[in-house]
Design an enzyme around this catalytic site. Structure first.
Site, PDB file in Angstrom:
ATOM      1  N   CYS A  88       9.653  -5.541  -1.286  1.00 21.52           N
ATOM      2  CA  CYS A  88      10.792  -4.816  -1.567  1.00 21.52           C
ATOM      3  C   CYS A  88      11.351  -5.274  -0.340  1.00 21.52           C
ATOM      4  O   CYS A  88      11.639  -6.445  -0.029  1.00 21.52           O
ATOM      5  CB  CYS A  88      11.470  -3.114  -2.193  1.00 21.52           C
ATOM      6  SG  CYS A  88      12.931  -3.239  -2.784  1.00 21.52           S
ATOM      7  N   HIS A 192       7.798  -3.292  -6.738  1.00 23.97           N
ATOM      8  CA  HIS A 192       6.983  -2.642  -6.145  1.00 23.97           C
ATOM      9  C   HIS A 192       4.892  -2.703  -6.688  1.00 23.97           C
ATOM     10  O   HIS A 192       4.875  -2.378  -8.079  1.00 23.97           O
ATOM     11  CB  HIS A 192       7.324  -1.369  -6.134  1.00 23.97           C
ATOM     12  CG  HIS A 192       8.043  -1.064  -5.585  1.00 23.97           C
ATOM     13  ND1 HIS A 192       8.451  -0.728  -4.113  1.00 23.97           N
ATOM     14  CD2 HIS A 192       9.940  -0.675  -5.468  1.00 23.97           C
ATOM     15  CE1 HIS A 192       8.847  -0.596  -3.651  1.00 23.97           C
ATOM     16  NE2 HIS A 192      10.595  -0.808  -4.673  1.00 23.97           N
ATOM     17  N   GLU A 194       2.803  -1.090  -6.117  1.00 25.47           N
ATOM     18  CA  GLU A 194       2.495   0.344  -6.062  1.00 25.47           C
ATOM     19  C   GLU A 194       2.938   0.633  -7.048  1.00 25.47           C
ATOM     20  O   GLU A 194       2.009   2.305  -7.458  1.00 25.47           O
ATOM     21  CB  GLU A 194       2.068   1.327  -5.411  1.00 25.47           C
ATOM     22  CG  GLU A 194       3.984   1.550  -4.657  1.00 25.47           C
ATOM     23  CD  GLU A 194       5.163   0.691  -4.211  1.00 25.47           C
ATOM     24  OE1 GLU A 194       6.087   0.766  -3.671  1.00 25.47           O
ATOM     25  OE2 GLU A 194       4.301  -0.495  -4.105  1.00 25.47           O
TER      26      GLU A 194
END
Length: 212
Positions: A88, A192, A194
């Site tokens: 990001c 992202h 994650e």
């Protein structure tokens, strides 16, 4: 193997740490995933991850405030060739300049500009939040198996690389923009991993198996 996730006051640090720990365990790697603000830890790490959430200028200032960190990153990544992943705003900081509120210098590892998404706000919301499909435009080990998969974005600005070869994948939210950038041992994702469920875990797996 040591995987260093840089803690400079910005980013989904715990979720990123857990995602890397899960993948490392699945790969049966003897590894340690650390959150660190210490330049010495980055210098000693095998893999380096720079997360980031928020404004470009704030993240740049936070990174610069860590004693010796910018030099340690340059030595480890640019000189030492260690695999690096920016996430990001951590990916955006690879650019020459960010244009969010004020003009701010980035690391300039991948020449280019970070500009506000150029979309019609009447039809496409900003910030861009949600799932979008990846279009891989330059094949890369870290993107294997991700073509056409949906990943999770939260952002208002996008990285525009000067060299189109440094744009590895795009997506579309009103207009096409870089979803993944990279060169040599450096790669960054606007999305992202994650937060991108099995697709994000696949990218992390590819990253940890990458030998640039």
């Amino acid at each position: 193997m040591t995987i260093a996730i840089i803690d400079y006051g910005s980013g989904n640090l715990r979720s990123a740490q857990k995602a890397f720990e899960r993948v490392a365990s699945e790969l049966s790697l003897t590894s340690e995933v650390i959150l660190t603000a210490q330049a010495t830890d980055v210098a000693a790490a095998d893999y380096i991850v720079l997360p980031g959430v928020g404004a470009f200028a704030d993240c740049a200032a936070g990174l610069a405030a860590l004693d010796g960190m910018t030099d340690a990153l340059s030595e480890a990544v640019l000189d030492g060739g260690k695999p690096f992943l920016g996430i990001c705003v951590g990916m955006q900081l690879l650019a020459t300049t960010g244009h969010e509120r004020v003009v701010t210098s980035g690391l300039n590892w991948l020449p280019g500009q970070v500009q506000k998404l150029d979309v019609d706000s009447a039809t496409h919301k900003i910030p861009h939040m949600g799932w979008n499909m990846l279009d891989v435009v330059n094949g890369h080990k870290v993107l294997e198996g991700l073509e056409g998969e949906a990943v999770y974005f939260v952002h208002s600005f996008a990285f525009c690389p000067d060299d189109e070869n440094n744009c590895l994948a795009t997506t579309t939210h009103g207009a096409s923009f870089a979803a993944t950038v990279g060169r040599d041992n450096i790669i960054g994702t606007q999305f992202h991993p994650e937060k991108s469920q099995h697709v994000g875990l696949r990218l992390i797996k590819n990253f940890l198996e990458w030998r640039p």
